[in-house]
Enzyme design. Structure first.
Site, mmCIF file in Angstrom:
data_model
loop_
_atom_site.group_PDB
_atom_site.id
_atom_site.type_symbol
_atom_site.label_atom_id
_atom_site.label_comp_id
_atom_site.label_asym_id
_atom_site.label_seq_id
_atom_site.Cartn_x
_atom_site.Cartn_y
_atom_site.Cartn_z
ATOM 1 N N ASN A 168 -3.201 -2.594 4.266
ATOM 2 C CA ASN A 168 -2.936 -4.002 4.009
ATOM 3 C C ASN A 168 -1.457 -4.286 3.724
ATOM 4 O OD1 ASN A 168 -3.476 -6.666 3.711
ATOM 5 N ND2 ASN A 168 -4.788 -6.463 1.909
ATOM 6 N N HIS A 179 -18.332 -9.417 -5.136
ATOM 7 C CA HIS A 179 -17.283 -10.069 -5.938
ATOM 8 C C HIS A 179 -17.709 -11.473 -6.328
ATOM 9 C CE1 HIS A 179 -13.591 -7.541 -4.485
ATOM 10 N NE2 HIS A 179 -14.623 -6.786 -4.808
ATOM 11 N N ARG A 220 -18.987 -7.747 -9.504
ATOM 12 C CA ARG A 220 -17.690 -7.708 -10.161
ATOM 13 C C ARG A 220 -17.281 -9.129 -10.481
ATOM 14 N NH1 ARG A 220 -11.924 -6.505 -7.332
ATOM 15 N NH2 ARG A 220 -12.046 -8.788 -7.118
ATOM 16 N N TYR A 271 -5.137 -12.309 -10.113
ATOM 17 C CA TYR A 271 -5.695 -11.440 -9.077
ATOM 18 C C TYR A 271 -7.178 -11.746 -8.882
ATOM 19 C CZ TYR A 271 -8.461 -7.998 -7.042
ATOM 20 O OH TYR A 271 -9.399 -7.441 -6.261
ATOM 21 N N ASP A 287 -12.043 -5.656 -12.592
ATOM 22 C CA ASP A 287 -10.852 -4.988 -12.073
ATOM 23 C C ASP A 287 -9.619 -5.472 -12.842
ATOM 24 O OD1 ASP A 287 -9.671 -4.451 -8.630
ATOM 25 O OD2 ASP A 287 -8.893 -3.793 -10.575
ATOM 26 N N HIS A 328 -6.730 -4.369 -12.311
ATOM 27 C CA HIS A 328 -5.737 -4.346 -11.218
ATOM 28 C C HIS A 328 -4.378 -3.809 -11.655
ATOM 29 C CE1 HIS A 328 -4.431 -5.674 -7.156
ATOM 30 N NE2 HIS A 328 -5.711 -5.485 -6.927
ATOM 31 N N GLU A 369 -11.855 -1.281 -13.934
ATOM 32 C CA GLU A 369 -11.176 -0.639 -12.813
ATOM 33 C C GLU A 369 -9.666 -0.770 -12.926
ATOM 34 O OE1 GLU A 369 -12.468 -2.288 -9.142
ATOM 35 O OE2 GLU A 369 -10.630 -1.697 -8.114
ATOM 36 N N GLU A 392 -8.323 3.473 -5.689
ATOM 37 C CA GLU A 392 -8.286 2.843 -4.354
ATOM 38 C C GLU A 392 -6.920 2.993 -3.689
ATOM 39 O OE1 GLU A 392 -9.289 -1.209 -5.664
ATOM 40 O OE2 GLU A 392 -7.399 -1.810 -4.759
ATOM 41 N N ARG A 395 -12.353 6.012 -6.816
ATOM 42 C CA ARG A 395 -12.497 4.933 -5.844
ATOM 43 C C ARG A 395 -11.821 5.194 -4.502
ATOM 44 N NH1 ARG A 395 -14.027 0.298 -5.988
ATOM 45 N NH2 ARG A 395 -12.176 -0.932 -5.471
ATOM 46 N N HIS A 407 -13.686 2.009 -2.729
ATOM 47 C CA HIS A 407 -13.094 0.711 -2.418
ATOM 48 C C HIS A 407 -13.737 0.183 -1.143
ATOM 49 C CE1 HIS A 407 -8.967 -1.327 -1.315
ATOM 50 N NE2 HIS A 407 -9.741 -2.174 -1.946
ATOM 51 N N ASP A 452 -9.934 -5.868 3.449
ATOM 52 C CA ASP A 452 -8.862 -5.266 4.253
ATOM 53 C C ASP A 452 -9.197 -3.846 4.688
ATOM 54 O OD1 ASP A 452 -8.208 -5.587 1.262
ATOM 55 O OD2 ASP A 452 -7.112 -3.769 1.738
ATOM 56 N N GLU A 475 -18.247 -0.577 -3.064
ATOM 57 C CA GLU A 475 -17.783 -1.969 -3.080
ATOM 58 C C GLU A 475 -18.116 -2.628 -1.757
ATOM 59 O OE1 GLU A 475 -13.627 -2.387 -3.805
ATOM 60 O OE2 GLU A 475 -13.700 -4.568 -3.885
ATOM 61 N N TRP A 522 1.343 -5.928 -9.243
ATOM 62 C CA TRP A 522 0.447 -6.978 -8.718
ATOM 63 C C TRP A 522 -0.990 -6.510 -8.803
ATOM 64 C CZ3 TRP A 522 -2.913 -6.921 -4.408
ATOM 65 C CH2 TRP A 522 -3.617 -8.131 -4.275
HETATM 66 C C1 CS2 Z 1 -9.107 -4.849 -5.106
HETATM 67 C C2 CS2 Z 1 -8.628 -5.159 -3.713
HETATM 68 O O1 CS2 Z 1 -11.255 -4.694 -4.151
HETATM 69 C C3 CS2 Z 1 -10.529 -4.325 -5.083
HETATM 70 O O2 CS2 Z 1 -10.887 -3.596 -5.998
HETATM 71 O O3 CS2 Z 1 -8.294 -4.011 -5.842
HETATM 72 O O4 CS2 Z 1 -8.868 -6.506 -3.488
HETATM 73 C C4 CS2 Z 1 -7.167 -4.872 -3.447
HETATM 74 O O5 CS2 Z 1 -6.379 -5.784 -4.185
HETATM 75 C C5 CS2 Z 1 -6.880 -5.040 -1.966
HETATM 76 O O6 CS2 Z 1 -7.782 -4.240 -1.257
HETATM 77 C C6 CS2 Z 1 -5.459 -4.634 -1.647
HETATM 78 O O7 CS2 Z 1 -5.251 -4.677 -0.259
HETATM 79 MG MG MG Z 2 -9.372 -2.850 -7.178
#
Ligand code: CS2
Ligand code: MG
Length: 402
Positions: A37, A122, A147, A159, A210, A212, A236, A262, A283, A312, A316, A339, A402
């Site tokens: 991504n 999600h 989630r 996020y 998450d 993040h 997470e 991930e 993950r 993960h 993407d 996921e 991020w």
């Molecule tokens: C996230 C993702 O799914 C998740 O747990 O961390 O949305 C992640 O931000 C994206 O896959 C990044 O490309």
């Molecule tokens: Mg994540």
């Protein structure tokens, strides 16, 4: 049998994907996902310019030898671009092997360990009430695990929460946008979210969250402890995971299970985390961590230390990875959860697949190989559309995670 041709298909049905297609002299072909991504074209070039020329003439049945050739032969080992490229070739070779032997890939990995693969979806909301509605919608769709991510009062962008109220897609068209962040406001707000979810939906739903990568270890310890009454399935990415020993501090303070990985691309990224049981779920994926072959090794290592998988599966990662992940998930004994972020309809049309969803579980299907394909003609209608993941700054302007 010999590999006669390799091509990289770049398309953007709703978001950018990179797919490799390996053809053989016996008419059988295999496909693999190579999507990274925001850096998609780096992997496309790595495959086209440095990998595919080396594959022509090789016997596709020698999956492990080709994996080692691409890993050790590069000299410059590991990293997301290299390991995503190796993963794509690995997926395609397992796809070919399954087709040649007329069996689904999970059969080649040891067969089924379970009836189906439990997934989590999600629920994203601009505020707690909206997130509560979204959680309810996903429970009604049959998901056992959800989630939850929610907007934070006083923080303009968060996020996992779509700005326009639509479906959440991490990458944004054009150059990276800049998001603003406040850890303090986040830490005050997130326990309230899960308190309300438990009040409304009770103890049964499996709840995940998450962080993040945005906390320090002691902040993650605080959030983990504050969430303990709500018994999360996992929190997470509590902290950026370059410093694996940093997780010891979180572990000392909270029993909230931890999931990470991930962004990892080889077992060496997680070796201490697993060996010291600093995490509960790994993950890593068949896409960014070297394919099915490497992920089988990761799962076997993790099994020794009570660590389960929780791969993960965001949008993407293409349906090719979803298919490969389900075959992998079926075949390992220490599977935890998978996921699932639903792809767009146009993505599903470009990537027809055998996998299916029913009452919270995914099933890979029994087609020979991975059970997924790419419609090249349709893919050509969706040209590459540059998009990047955002960058994040604290309220004082400090460039943050991020
Ligand atoms: C996230 C993702 O799914 C998740 O747990 O961390 O949305 C992640 O931000 C994206 O896959 C990044 O490309
Ligand atoms: Mg994540």
């Amino acid at each position: 049998m010999k590999i006669t041709k390799g091509k990289v298909i770049v398309c953007s049905p709703g978001r950018n994907f990179i797919t490799i297609k390996l053809e053989t002299d016996e008419g059988v072909y295999g496909i693999g996902d190579a999507t990274l991504n925001g850096r998609e074209l780096s992997v496309a070039s790595y495959l086209e310019d440095h990998v595919i020329p080396c594959l022509i003439g090789k016997d596709p049945s020698n999956i492990e030898d080709i994996w080692q050739y691409l890993y050790r032969g590069a000299y410059w080992r590991r990293g997301p671009v290299t390991m995503t490229a190796i993963a794509a070739v690995d997926m395609a070779l397992w796809d070919i092997k399954g087709k040649v032997l007329n069996t689904p890939v999970y059969n080649l990995l040891g067969g089924k360990c379970r009836k189906g693969v439990m997934v989590y979806s999600h629920a994203n909301g601009k505020d707690i009430e909206h997130t509560l509605d979204e959680v309810g919608k996903h429970l009604d769709m049959g998901y056992k695990a959800v989630r939850a991510q929610c907007g934070i009062p006083g923080v303009p962008t968060t996020y996992g929460v779509p700005k326009d109220g639509g479906k959440y897609e991490p990458a944004e068209k054009g150059l990276p946008s800049e998001h603003a962040w406040s850890t303090e406001k986040y830490m005050r707000h997130v326990p309230e979210l899960f308190k309300r979810i438990r009040e409304v939906y009770g103890d049964e739903p499996l709840l995940l969250h998450d962080c993040h990568h945005r906390l320090t270890p002691i902040e993650a310890a605080r959030v983990g402890r504050d969430l303990e009454p709500y018994r999360l399935f996992w929190m997470e990415d509590p902290v950026p995971a370059e410093l694996q020993e940093g997780f010891r501090l979180i572990r000392e303070h909270t029993t909230t299970p931890i999931a990470v990985g991930e962004v990892f691309n080889s077992i060496y990224d997680a070796e201490r985390l697993i060996k010291e049981q600093l995490i509960d779920y790994i993950r890593m994926t068949t896409l960014h961590a070297g394919g099915i072959s490497h992920m089988k090794k990761v799962a076997s290592f993790a099994e020794l230390y009570h660590v389960q998988t929780g791969s993960h599966g965001a949008t993407d990662l293409s349906p090719v990875t979803m298919a490969a992940a389900l075959h992998f998930d079926m075949s390992i004994t220490n599977f935890g959860i998978q996921e699932h972020m639903a792809h767009t309809d146009e993505t599903d049309e470009v990537f027809p697949h055998a996998y299916s969803f029913n009452e919270g579980y995914f099933y890979p299907g029994d087609e020979p190989g991975l059970g997924v394909d790419i419609d090249e003609k349709l893919a050509a209608k969706y040209p590459y559309d540059p998009a990047y993941l955002p960058v994040n700054r604290k309220e004082d302007g400090t460039l943050f995670h991020w």
